[in-house]
Design an enzyme around this catalytic site. Structure first.
Site, PDB file in Angstrom:
ATOM      1  N   TYR A  63       0.846  -1.199   0.000  1.00  0.00           N
ATOM      2  CA  TYR A  63       0.000   0.000   0.000  1.00  0.00           C
ATOM      3  C   TYR A  63       0.876   1.241   0.000  1.00  0.00           C
ATOM      4  CZ  TYR A  63      -5.017  -0.194   0.051  1.00  0.00           C
ATOM      5  OH  TYR A  63      -6.318  -0.259  -0.347  1.00  0.00           O
ATOM      6  N   GLU A  65      -0.528   4.864  -0.458  1.00  0.00           N
ATOM      7  CA  GLU A  65      -1.311   6.080  -0.721  1.00  0.00           C
ATOM      8  C   GLU A  65      -0.421   7.311  -0.573  1.00  0.00           C
ATOM      9  OE1 GLU A  65      -4.797   6.275   1.712  1.00  0.00           O
ATOM     10  OE2 GLU A  65      -5.716   4.572   0.681  1.00  0.00           O
ATOM     11  N   ASP A 210      -5.928  13.738 -25.308  1.00  0.00           N
ATOM     12  CA  ASP A 210      -5.938  12.328 -24.895  1.00  0.00           C
ATOM     13  C   ASP A 210      -5.238  11.523 -25.985  1.00  0.00           C
ATOM     14  OD1 ASP A 210      -6.469   9.671 -24.421  1.00  0.00           O
ATOM     15  OD2 ASP A 210      -8.585   9.968 -23.913  1.00  0.00           O
ATOM     16  N   THR A 236      -3.218   6.082 -22.009  1.00  0.00           N
ATOM     17  CA  THR A 236      -3.106   4.751 -21.429  1.00  0.00           C
ATOM     18  C   THR A 236      -1.669   4.316 -21.675  1.00  0.00           C
ATOM     19  OG1 THR A 236      -3.857   3.808 -23.513  1.00  0.00           O
ATOM     20  CG2 THR A 236      -5.507   4.052 -21.785  1.00  0.00           C
ATOM     21  N   LYS A 239      -1.436   0.571 -24.936  1.00  0.00           N
ATOM     22  CA  LYS A 239      -1.788   0.441 -26.361  1.00  0.00           C
ATOM     23  C   LYS A 239      -0.488   0.498 -27.182  1.00  0.00           C
ATOM     24  CE  LYS A 239      -6.514   2.030 -25.758  1.00  0.00           C
ATOM     25  NZ  LYS A 239      -6.767   2.803 -24.555  1.00  0.00           N
ATOM     26  N   ARG A 245      -1.416  -2.455 -18.328  1.00  0.00           N
ATOM     27  CA  ARG A 245      -2.647  -1.681 -18.343  1.00  0.00           C
ATOM     28  C   ARG A 245      -2.523  -0.536 -17.336  1.00  0.00           C
ATOM     29  NH1 ARG A 245      -5.467  -4.590 -21.488  1.00  0.00           N
ATOM     30  NH2 ARG A 245      -7.073  -3.006 -21.532  1.00  0.00           N
TER      31      ARG A 245
HETATM   32  N1  PLP Z   1      -8.980   7.439 -24.042  1.00  0.00           N
HETATM   33  C1  PLP Z   1      -9.009   6.871 -25.251  1.00  0.00           C
HETATM   34  C2  PLP Z   1      -8.873   7.742 -26.459  1.00  0.00           C
HETATM   35  C3  PLP Z   1      -9.181   5.499 -25.383  1.00  0.00           C
HETATM   36  O1  PLP Z   1      -9.241   4.945 -26.591  1.00  0.00           O
HETATM   37  C4  PLP Z   1      -9.297   4.709 -24.200  1.00  0.00           C
HETATM   38  C5  PLP Z   1      -9.462   3.244 -24.265  1.00  0.00           C
HETATM   39  O2  PLP Z   1      -9.749   2.642 -25.218  1.00  0.00           O
HETATM   40  C6  PLP Z   1      -9.294   5.355 -22.971  1.00  0.00           C
HETATM   41  C7  PLP Z   1      -9.129   6.718 -22.916  1.00  0.00           C
HETATM   42  C8  PLP Z   1      -9.571   4.630 -21.703  1.00  0.00           C
HETATM   43  O3  PLP Z   1      -8.677   3.708 -21.306  1.00  0.00           O
HETATM   44  P1  PLP Z   1      -9.059   2.585 -20.232  1.00  0.00           P
HETATM   45  O4  PLP Z   1      -9.705   1.495 -20.987  1.00  0.00           O
HETATM   46  O5  PLP Z   1      -7.710   2.250 -19.655  1.00  0.00           O
HETATM   47  O6  PLP Z   1      -9.963   3.207 -19.218  1.00  0.00           O
END
Ligand code: PLP
Length: 433
Positions: A63, A65, A210, A236, A239, A245
């Site tokens: 843990y 935090e 994003d 993320t 990918k 993950r």
């Molecule tokens: N943002 C985008 C553009 C995504 O394609 C994804 C997942 O496919 C996410 C955020 C979210 O990721 P997670 O599945 O880890 O919550």
């Protein structure tokens, strides 16, 4: 692979088989599935043994935090080192990032943290419509973002199927958003983050980029970086970045405190220390020349696969791809995404049904499939191999109900996939830093 790693792995497998044979069998079956199939899911990848090892490590017991040097628990000296290492490597991967938070459990939580940090309930977010390529966490009505905030959407131009920045600016002028989100889950073209920044500046909005899908391309300069332009960058790590993950936030220093607070205690308790360690390992791998070559192979194979499918007469949304993925519009074939996904799965080719822009079908049916090459490129499949994969896709989709045909293709796919094993290591040379 190093003998010690193999021995450790075999020992861990034997322990699991003794303790929980049912789960050991499930994992063995999944390993075989991943080995025998061709995975074209654009958001997936196959991590190295090093990332897998750190992900399944002893840090799962801890843990922690809080943040390095400021924890709510004792015994955090090694976790602190791991988290600092992940932060430092993230900064090297994405130069210009003033502050890094590597704790979000997922990409969705990274996005939620940015929203929590700078918005009040009822504030307006301008983001890409899910049905046009956006993501749930950008404001789908059933997502927390959709429930808490007023969501206004932009999409792609009906003709070009590309973002139209003048149209987005027009919507922004009308709705005066507090936050603009640039980024997508199913958009195959370069995103002009500078154009988004100009729009945000004009209307007094903050900009969140994003880059969940394209992070590997951004890290290696194959897609323009949002970092000089955006107030926040979320991603993320699993990918194109080929890590475990998880999620991550990069932001300007002036938002550092608000972001850290939004992640913990705002949204999460203890961070997943084992996943942070694995992120650090993945970032180290990503700082190599071989990773840059791998990203180039992703882009080249995606373009080659799209071109080969185009030669088979399939319609590619927007006419092609600049990145790791593209969408096939199956309406000219009289097929739905649902039917195509299932037929291809019977043949050992894994992809996902996906809405295409202005899709008349529901998200459970869809008119398209999304195809991406991060995994096949990780397995060493190259541009020439894409013709063969396109031929199999065309063969299956000519007669999607023909199960004998699917079986025949499945056997060929399994032979081909076995010749491209999932790599244990991607480091063909020493890391550059
Ligand atoms: N943002 C985008 C553009 C995504 O394609 C994804 C997942 O496919 C996410 C955020 C979210 O990721 P997670 O599945 O880890 O919550």
């Amino acid at each position: 692979m190093d003998d010690t790693v193999q021995r450790d792995g075999q020992r861990a497998d034997a322990v699991l088989a003794a303790v929980d044979p049912a789960m050991a069998q499930i994992l063995a079956d999944e390993r075989r599935r991943q080995t025998e199939q061709i995975n074209l899911i654009a958001s997936e990848n196959t991590v190295s043994a090093a990332v897998l090892r750190a992900s399944g490590s002893i840090f799962t017991n801890k843990y922690a935090e809080g943040y390095p040097g400021r924890r709510y628990y004792a015994g955090c000296e090694h976790v602190d080192r791991a988290e600092r290492l992940a932060q430092q490597r993230a900064r090297e991967l994405f130069p210009g990032a003033e502050h890094v938070n590597v704790q979000p459990h997922s990409g969705s939580q990274a996005n939620q943290a940015v929203q929590l940090a700078v918005l009040e309930p009822g504030d307006t977010i301008l983001s890409m419509d899910l049905s046009q390529g956006g993501h749930l966490s950008h404001g789908h009505r059933l997502n927390l973002a959709g429930k808490l905030y007023r969501i206004v959407s932009y999409g792609v131009d009906r003709e070009t199927e590309r973002l139209d920045y003048d149209a987005i600016a027009e919507i922004a002028r009308r709705c005066r958003p507090k936050l603009i989100i640039a980024g997508a889950s199913a958009y195959s073209r370069v995103i002009d983050f500078a154009a988004f920044a100009r729009i945000a500046e004009e209307v007094g909005a903050l900009l969140l980029a994003d880059i969940a899908h394209i992070a590997g391309l951004v890290a290696t300069g194959l897609h323009p970086s949002p970092l000089p332009h955006a107030d926040f960058v979320t991603t993320t790590t699993h990918k194109t970045l080929r890590g475990p993950r998880g999620g991550m936030i990069l932001c300007r220093e002036k938002f550092a405190k608000a972001i850290d607070r939004a992640v913990m205690p705002g949204l999460q308790g203890g961070p997943l220390c084992h996943q942070i360690a694995a992120r650090a390992v993945a970032f180290r791998e990503a700082l190599t020349e071989s990773f840059a070559r791998y990203q180039r192979r992703i882009v080249e194979t995606a373009a080659a696969l799209a071109a080969a499918l185009d030669r088979h007469g399939f319609r590619i949304v927007s006419g092609g791809t600049d990145n790791h993925l593209f969408l096939l519009d199956l309406r000219p074939r009289g097929l739905t995404g649902k039917v195509a996904e299932a037929a291809l799965e019977r043949a050992g080719i894994i992809c996902n049904k996906n809405l295409i822009p202005y899709d008349p079908e529901t998200p459970f049916v869809t008119s398209g499939i999304r195809i991406g090459t991060p995994t096949v490129a990780s397995r060493g499949m190259d541009v020439d191999d894409m013709q063969r994969i396109a031929d199999w896709i065309a063969t299956v989709l000519e007669a999607p109900e023909d199960t004998e045909r699917a079986e025949r293709v499945r056997a060929e796919v399994a032979r081909f996939a076995a010749a491209h094993p999932i790599a244990e290591s991607y480091l063909e040379e020493a890391p550059v830093s």
